[in-house]
Motif scaffolding. Structure first.
Motif, PDB file in Angstrom:
ATOM      1  N   SER A  55      57.566 -17.855 -58.627  1.00  4.83           N
ATOM      2  CA  SER A  55      57.777 -16.934 -59.743  1.00  4.83           C
ATOM      3  C   SER A  55      57.294 -15.550 -59.324  1.00  4.83           C
ATOM      4  O   SER A  55      56.193 -15.403 -58.796  1.00  4.83           O
ATOM      5  N   VAL A  56      58.136 -14.556 -59.571  1.00  2.00           N
ATOM      6  CA  VAL A  56      57.784 -13.173 -59.245  1.00  2.00           C
ATOM      7  C   VAL A  56      57.800 -12.372 -60.535  1.00  2.00           C
ATOM      8  O   VAL A  56      58.769 -12.416 -61.298  1.00  2.00           O
ATOM      9  N   THR A  57      56.719 -11.636 -60.769  1.00  2.00           N
ATOM     10  CA  THR A  57      56.608 -10.796 -61.955  1.00  2.00           C
ATOM     11  C   THR A  57      56.633  -9.344 -61.534  1.00  2.00           C
ATOM     12  O   THR A  57      56.009  -8.968 -60.540  1.00  2.00           O
ATOM     13  N   LYS A  58      57.356  -8.518 -62.306  1.00  2.00           N
ATOM     14  CA  LYS A  58      57.483  -7.108 -61.974  1.00  2.00           C
ATOM     15  C   LYS A  58      56.838  -6.245 -63.044  1.00  2.00           C
ATOM     16  O   LYS A  58      56.558  -6.693 -64.157  1.00  2.00           O
ATOM     17  N   ASP A  59      56.627  -4.985 -62.689  1.00  2.00           N
ATOM     18  CA  ASP A  59      56.105  -4.011 -63.640  1.00  2.00           C
ATOM     19  C   ASP A  59      57.181  -3.708 -64.679  1.00  2.00           C
ATOM     20  O   ASP A  59      58.354  -3.530 -64.347  1.00  2.00           O
ATOM     21  N   ASP A  60      56.765  -3.627 -65.918  1.00  2.00           N
ATOM     22  CA  ASP A  60      57.707  -3.386 -67.005  1.00  2.00           C
ATOM     23  C   ASP A  60      58.417  -2.044 -66.860  1.00  2.00           C
ATOM     24  O   ASP A  60      59.551  -1.865 -67.313  1.00  2.00           O
ATOM     25  N   ASN A  61      57.762  -1.078 -66.211  1.00  2.00           N
ATOM     26  CA  ASN A  61      58.322   0.273 -66.106  1.00  2.00           C
ATOM     27  C   ASN A  61      59.048   0.519 -64.783  1.00  2.00           C
ATOM     28  O   ASN A  61      59.526   1.625 -64.543  1.00  2.00           O
ATOM     29  N   GLU A  62      59.106  -0.491 -63.928  1.00  2.00           N
ATOM     30  CA  GLU A  62      59.768  -0.314 -62.637  1.00  2.00           C
ATOM     31  C   GLU A  62      61.268  -0.574 -62.758  1.00  2.00           C
ATOM     32  O   GLU A  62      61.809  -0.761 -63.837  1.00  2.00           O
ATOM     33  N   GLN A  63      61.944  -0.637 -61.594  1.00  2.00           N
ATOM     34  CA  GLN A  63      63.386  -0.812 -61.575  1.00  2.00           C
ATOM     35  C   GLN A  63      63.802  -2.167 -62.138  1.00  2.00           C
ATOM     36  O   GLN A  63      63.008  -3.102 -62.169  1.00  2.00           O
TER      37      GLN A  63
END
Length: 246
Positions: free
Chosen positions: A101-109
């Motif tokens: 599972s990979v989580t990203k920043d809400d404000n990123e692409q």
């Protein structure tokens, strides 16, 4: 006396809702499959819009445990997690026996610009024959029963392992037992569960209700992510000392 846990319809929202009510109904999962260089990578959405589940179709971990890395510093024991953290926007990496599972920043692409880099990173890593973990014993994160656990704690751990954790892992996350004291169960939310908009509702309407249904001694369930992170950092520091000695 050992209690047998029978699954019932106890929750009505959040990460556990669809599996507790009907284990065959998975409205949150929209699979996508990429084939390249002989590897099939399937992706599934999770209840957390900032987290995706990547299924490469091969064994990732050689045991049933999971590893949750919230920073690149904490990923020092996993070359795979470190490489994923180098992708712009990645904020969390969770490793399970058969998925990542990979989580990203809400404000990123958006995901459609990040997924190609994640696909390439996973495929390149497994073609390199590097170990996923440098030391699998560096973090014992299973809810194993200890000799000093009382009957209620044992039942809580058994309920987590048999009814709750398998369902949560289907949605790209995990839940770890931290403690039980004065009727309060403290759990750590990991992977896609951490930061999920529905996690607080799930904790109360799903997990707490289920535990109170089977184990009347449970008065409340609370999330304590920071406590687990602190424990992990101490373990990783000890691992670094071991490497320096060698």
């Amino acid at each position: 006396m050992k209690r047998i846990f029978h699954q019932g319809a106890i929750s009505n929202c959040g990460i556990l809702r669809h599996a507790i009510q009907n284990s065959s109904f998975k409205p949150f999962h929209h699979p996508q499959i990429l084939q390249s260089r002989g590897m099939f990578i399937q992706t599934q959405t999770t209840p957390n819009p900032n987290s995706l589940k990547f299924i490469p179709g091969i064994q990732i971990l050689d045991h049933i445990g999971t590893y949750d890395f919230s920073t690149i510093e904490s990923a020092r024991i996993s070359p795979l997690a470190r490489q994923l953290f180098r992708i712009d926007g990645v904020t969390r990496v969770f490793l399970a026996p058969d998925f990542i599972s990979v989580t990203k920043d809400d404000n990123e692409q958006p995901w459609n610009t990040m997924k190609p880099d994640i696909f390439a990173c996973i495929m390149d890593f497994f073609s390199s024959n590097q170990p996923v973990l440098l030391d699998e014993a560096a973090l014992d994160n299973t809810s194993a029963i200890n000799e000093d656990d009382d009957e209620t704690t044992i039942m809580i751990k058994e309920l987590l392992d048999t009814r709750i954790r398998p369902t949560v892992m289907e949605d790209g996350g995990d839940i770890r037992f931290v403690s039980f004291e004065d009727g309060i169960v403290k759990l750590a939310l990991q992977g896609s569960c951490s930061g999920c908009p529905s996690s607080s509702v799930t904790l109360k309407n799903g997990i707490e209700n289920m535990m109170q249904f089977y184990i009347p001694e449970v008065l409340s369930v609370e999330a304590v992510d920071d406590e687990i992170t602190e424990i992990q950092n101490k373990v990783f520091e000890e691992f670094d000392k071991t490497l320096n000695v060698k």
